[in-house]
Write a protein that holds these residues in place. Structure first.
Motif, PDB file in Angstrom:
ATOM      1  N   MET A 120       0.883  -1.192   0.016  1.00 12.61           N
ATOM      2  CA  MET A 120      -0.221  -0.005   0.063  1.00 12.61           C
ATOM      3  C   MET A 120       0.957   1.324  -0.047  1.00 12.61           C
ATOM      4  SD  MET A 120      -3.291   0.957   2.395  1.00 12.61           S
ATOM      5  CE  MET A 120      -4.397   0.374   1.498  1.00 12.61           C
ATOM      6  N   LYS A 121       0.733   2.127  -0.932  1.00 14.54           N
ATOM      7  CA  LYS A 121       1.160   3.240  -0.962  1.00 14.54           C
ATOM      8  C   LYS A 121       0.899   4.290   0.104  1.00 14.54           C
ATOM      9  CE  LYS A 121       3.434   2.500  -4.923  1.00 14.54           C
ATOM     10  NZ  LYS A 121       4.777   2.319  -4.858  1.00 14.54           N
TER      11      LYS A 121
ATOM     12  N   LYS B 114      -1.150   0.165  -8.993  1.00 12.31           N
ATOM     13  CA  LYS B 114      -1.376  -0.653 -10.316  1.00 12.31           C
ATOM     14  C   LYS B 114      -0.151  -0.666 -11.408  1.00 12.31           C
ATOM     15  CE  LYS B 114      -6.437  -0.192  -9.936  1.00 12.31           C
ATOM     16  NZ  LYS B 114      -7.568   0.261 -10.324  1.00 12.31           N
ATOM     17  N   VAL B 115       0.355   0.433 -11.487  1.00 17.67           N
ATOM     18  CA  VAL B 115       1.511   0.456 -12.261  1.00 17.67           C
ATOM     19  C   VAL B 115       2.653  -0.245 -11.705  1.00 17.67           C
ATOM     20  CG1 VAL B 115       3.040   2.076 -13.458  1.00 17.67           C
ATOM     21  CG2 VAL B 115       0.810   2.882 -13.231  1.00 17.67           C
ATOM     22  N   GLU B 116       2.894  -0.146 -10.678  1.00 16.72           N
ATOM     23  CA  GLU B 116       4.173  -1.072  -9.927  1.00 16.72           C
ATOM     24  C   GLU B 116       3.819  -2.289 -10.147  1.00 16.72           C
ATOM     25  OE1 GLU B 116       5.271  -1.574  -5.369  1.00 16.72           O
ATOM     26  OE2 GLU B 116       5.809   0.481  -6.100  1.00 16.72           O
ATOM     27  N   LYS B 117       2.520  -2.622  -9.929  1.00 14.99           N
ATOM     28  CA  LYS B 117       2.550  -4.435  -9.909  1.00 14.99           C
ATOM     29  C   LYS B 117       2.497  -4.654 -11.392  1.00 14.99           C
ATOM     30  CE  LYS B 117      -0.660  -4.872  -5.924  1.00 14.99           C
ATOM     31  NZ  LYS B 117      -2.190  -5.118  -5.455  1.00 14.99           N
ATOM     32  N   ALA B 118       1.990  -3.883 -12.423  1.00 13.74           N
ATOM     33  CA  ALA B 118       2.099  -4.210 -13.909  1.00 13.74           C
ATOM     34  C   ALA B 118       3.548  -4.364 -14.200  1.00 13.74           C
ATOM     35  CB  ALA B 118       1.290  -3.279 -14.503  1.00 13.74           C
ATOM     36  N   VAL B 119       4.451  -3.520 -13.966  1.00 13.03           N
ATOM     37  CA  VAL B 119       5.740  -3.713 -14.307  1.00 13.03           C
ATOM     38  C   VAL B 119       6.567  -4.664 -13.651  1.00 13.03           C
ATOM     39  CG1 VAL B 119       8.136  -2.266 -13.868  1.00 13.03           C
ATOM     40  CG2 VAL B 119       5.865  -0.908 -14.457  1.00 13.03           C
ATOM     41  N   LYS B 120       6.156  -5.268 -12.356  1.00 14.65           N
ATOM     42  CA  LYS B 120       6.718  -6.429 -11.978  1.00 14.65           C
ATOM     43  C   LYS B 120       6.240  -7.646 -12.614  1.00 14.65           C
ATOM     44  CE  LYS B 120       7.455  -4.697  -7.107  1.00 14.65           C
ATOM     45  NZ  LYS B 120       7.025  -4.850  -5.824  1.00 14.65           N
ATOM     46  N   LYS B 121       5.315  -7.589 -13.349  1.00 13.54           N
ATOM     47  CA  LYS B 121       5.028  -8.890 -14.158  1.00 13.54           C
ATOM     48  C   LYS B 121       5.918  -9.498 -15.375  1.00 13.54           C
ATOM     49  CE  LYS B 121       0.201  -9.066 -13.020  1.00 13.54           C
ATOM     50  NZ  LYS B 121      -1.120  -9.124 -13.475  1.00 13.54           N
TER      51      LYS B 121
END
Length: 60
Positions: A1-2, A53-60
């Motif tokens: 959580m940010k 969401k961006v951070e999670k998408a980049v990690k994929k």
């Protein structure tokens, strides 16, 4: 959580309380300030949600 998510949600809650108190005591100024704080909190929380969401998408 940010951090933005947390502070945004707190600002949203604080603004909602201030808005309600303003309505109860008949203070238009306080009511408007509460609405502004609530909306600013929503925007900050939304920015934190997006960053998450961006951070999670980049990690994929």
């Amino acid at each position: 959580m940010k951090k933005e998510q947390v502070t945004g949600r707190l600002g949203e809650a604080k603004g909602a309380v201030k808005e309600t108190v303003g309505k109860v005591v008949g203070s238009t100024k306080m009511e408007v300030e509460g609405k502004l704080e609530k909306n600013a909190g929503k925007a900050e929380a939304a920015a934190g949600d997006l960053a998450n969401k961006v951070e999670k998408a980049v990690k994929k």
